[in-house]
Design an enzyme around this catalytic site. Structure first.
Site, mmCIF file in Angstrom:
data_model
loop_
_atom_site.group_PDB
_atom_site.id
_atom_site.type_symbol
_atom_site.label_atom_id
_atom_site.label_comp_id
_atom_site.label_asym_id
_atom_site.label_seq_id
_atom_site.Cartn_x
_atom_site.Cartn_y
_atom_site.Cartn_z
ATOM 1 N N ASP A 126 16.196 18.531 39.174
ATOM 2 C CA ASP A 126 16.215 17.102 38.831
ATOM 3 C C ASP A 126 17.494 16.477 39.391
ATOM 4 O O ASP A 126 18.593 16.980 39.129
ATOM 5 C CB ASP A 126 16.158 16.923 37.309
ATOM 6 C CG ASP A 126 14.852 17.471 36.736
ATOM 7 O OD1 ASP A 126 13.835 17.431 37.457
ATOM 8 O OD2 ASP A 126 14.848 17.943 35.586
ATOM 9 N N ASP A 162 14.939 17.278 48.081
ATOM 10 C CA ASP A 162 14.589 16.102 48.881
ATOM 11 C C ASP A 162 15.617 15.004 48.651
ATOM 12 O O ASP A 162 15.638 14.009 49.367
ATOM 13 C CB ASP A 162 13.217 15.568 48.438
ATOM 14 C CG ASP A 162 13.264 15.154 46.974
ATOM 15 O OD1 ASP A 162 13.557 16.030 46.132
ATOM 16 O OD2 ASP A 162 13.065 13.971 46.671
ATOM 17 N N THR A 200 7.645 25.516 47.518
ATOM 18 C CA THR A 200 7.495 25.219 46.089
ATOM 19 C C THR A 200 6.495 24.061 45.963
ATOM 20 O O THR A 200 6.150 23.420 46.957
ATOM 21 C CB THR A 200 8.841 24.800 45.453
ATOM 22 O OG1 THR A 200 9.078 23.425 45.732
ATOM 23 C CG2 THR A 200 10.004 25.632 45.965
ATOM 24 N N GLU A 201 6.053 23.797 44.728
ATOM 25 C CA GLU A 201 5.106 22.683 44.522
ATOM 26 C C GLU A 201 5.720 21.359 44.993
ATOM 27 O O GLU A 201 5.093 20.579 45.701
ATOM 28 C CB GLU A 201 4.731 22.547 43.040
ATOM 29 C CG GLU A 201 3.600 23.451 42.587
ATOM 30 C CD GLU A 201 4.085 24.764 41.995
ATOM 31 O OE1 GLU A 201 5.308 25.024 42.025
ATOM 32 O OE2 GLU A 201 3.244 25.551 41.524
ATOM 33 N N TYR A 202 6.958 21.119 44.580
ATOM 34 C CA TYR A 202 7.607 19.845 44.954
ATOM 35 C C TYR A 202 7.832 19.760 46.459
ATOM 36 O O TYR A 202 7.707 18.697 47.055
ATOM 37 C CB TYR A 202 8.938 19.697 44.204
ATOM 38 C CG TYR A 202 8.771 19.011 42.878
ATOM 39 C CD1 TYR A 202 8.197 19.678 41.795
ATOM 40 C CD2 TYR A 202 9.169 17.695 42.680
ATOM 41 C CE1 TYR A 202 8.023 19.059 40.570
ATOM 42 C CE2 TYR A 202 9.002 17.064 41.456
ATOM 43 C CZ TYR A 202 8.432 17.758 40.406
ATOM 44 O OH TYR A 202 8.258 17.131 39.192
HETATM 45 C C1 LIG Z 1 11.649 18.736 39.761
HETATM 46 S S1 LIG Z 1 11.097 20.203 39.010
HETATM 47 C C2 LIG Z 1 11.077 21.388 40.352
HETATM 48 C C3 LIG Z 1 10.132 22.525 40.064
HETATM 49 C C4 LIG Z 1 10.042 23.618 41.154
HETATM 50 N N1 LIG Z 1 11.303 24.304 41.339
HETATM 51 C C5 LIG Z 1 9.539 23.074 42.466
HETATM 52 O O1 LIG Z 1 10.327 23.010 43.415
HETATM 53 O O2 LIG Z 1 8.364 22.735 42.566
HETATM 54 C C6 LIG Z 1 12.535 20.692 38.080
HETATM 55 C C7 LIG Z 1 12.224 21.691 36.983
HETATM 56 O O3 LIG Z 1 13.433 22.079 36.362
HETATM 57 C C8 LIG Z 1 13.206 22.216 34.973
HETATM 58 N N2 LIG Z 1 14.501 22.020 34.292
HETATM 59 C C9 LIG Z 1 15.323 20.967 34.406
HETATM 60 N N3 LIG Z 1 16.410 21.127 33.649
HETATM 61 C C10 LIG Z 1 16.278 22.332 33.034
HETATM 62 C C11 LIG Z 1 17.070 23.057 32.109
HETATM 63 N N4 LIG Z 1 18.230 22.569 31.657
HETATM 64 N N5 LIG Z 1 16.624 24.265 31.699
HETATM 65 C C12 LIG Z 1 15.439 24.758 32.137
HETATM 66 N N6 LIG Z 1 14.644 24.104 33.007
HETATM 67 C C13 LIG Z 1 15.052 22.908 33.452
HETATM 68 C C14 LIG Z 1 12.195 21.126 34.649
HETATM 69 O O4 LIG Z 1 11.482 21.398 33.465
HETATM 70 C C15 LIG Z 1 11.311 21.146 35.895
HETATM 71 O O5 LIG Z 1 10.225 22.002 35.740
#
Ligand SMILES: C[S@@+](CC[C@H](N)C(=O)[O-])C[C@H]1O[C@@H](n2cnc3c(N)ncnc32)[C@H](O)[C@@H]1O
Length: 238
Positions: A126, A162, A200-202
């Site tokens: 994020d 990204d 990855t999905e994203y």
């Molecule tokens: C934008 S998604 C990216 C998912 C994957 N890595 C991809 O590239 O498709 C970010 C992920 O990080 C997880 N996340 C964010 N902060 C976190 C935290 N403090 N502890 C565990 N998971 C976290 C969110 O729940 C989310 O699934």
């Protein structure tokens, strides 16, 4: 069709103790015992729906993988994906070289002992674009100090995003901490996506939209750094 409520999801993940770990604090310092071997351990922090960690664990049986996320539903989806990827093997319950952790990365040092991991993947974390939220970015100094503690002599961090904001912030964060970076790319898939490359999905979502993917590797461990500097020296003398 049966709809799964929150309770149903929790029950479903609680039933998969061989794959899903709900309290990793208990296993701090014991991850090699959990896997039953001394293979290196790579972890993806924030695995989302788990495509990357599922495919990587299938592709690299000589490495143990740990996927971490903090939402029940994402852990459930990741377990489904992992079982589908691993097929027959996973029907017995466990997948030899993969565990999924329901855990908040803010407390990562409570789940892993010093030097327990060899690689950390930060895939599309994020970006927290507002400046006032910068401390929440997973490449903020506060987090990176914890990663350094739990990575071993060969330790590395691999970052993909990204987000230009997150990427610039991360490069500055690593540089301010005196860390060595390599293979920095502002457009990872400029020449197309290699068929063997694990997305990855994203990453798929953003690449399909024609967005640039930024990537870099951070060399953390002393042995990794030595090897990196030796390789650079060799390259420069050619
Ligand atoms: C934008 S998604 C990216 C998912 C994957 N890595 C991809 O590239 O498709 C970010 C992920 O990080 C997880 N996340 C964010 N902060 C976190 C935290 N403090 N502890 C565990 N998971 C976290 C969110 O729940 C989310 O699934």
């Amino acid at each position: 069709m049966r709809l799964r409520g929150r309770k149903g999801i929790r029950e479903e993940i609680e039933r998969q103790q061989e794959l899903i770990i709900l309290d990793p604090r208990e296993l701090k310092g014991k991850w090699s015992e959990v896997f039953g071997n001394a293979q290196p351990i790579h972890a993806e922090l924030g695995m989302g729906k788990g495509r990357f960690i599922s495919e990587m664990s299938l592709k690299h049986p000589d490495i143990n993988f740990i996927g971490i996320d903090m939402y029940d539903e994402l852990i459930r989806k990741s377990s489904e994906k992992a079982r589908a990827a691993h097929g027959k093997e996973s029907e017995q319950g466990a997948i030899a070289n993969l565990r999924l952790l329901l855990f908040n990365i803010e407390h990562i040092e409570d789940a892993f002992a010093e030097g327990e991991l060899e690689r950390i993947y930060l895939n599309f974390s994020d970006p927290w674009p507002k400046k006032k939220h910068a401390r929440r970015r997973l490449t903020h100094r506060g987090f990176v100090e914890k990663y350094i503690q739990i990575l071993n002599d060969k330790g590395e961090i691999h970052l993909k995003t990204d987000s230009q904001i997150l990427f610039e912030f991360s490069l500055n964060s690593f540089a301010d901490m005196g860390l060595r970076m390599r293979n920095i790319s502002l457009h990872l898939h400029a020449e197309g996506i290699h068929p063997d490359y694990v997305m990855t999905e994203y990453e798929t979502k953003f690449a399909d939209k024609g967005m640039n993917i930024h990537r870099c590797e951070v060399v953390i461990g002393s042995q990794a750094l030595e090897e990196h500097l030796a390789a650079l020296k060799k390259q420069q003398s050619l």
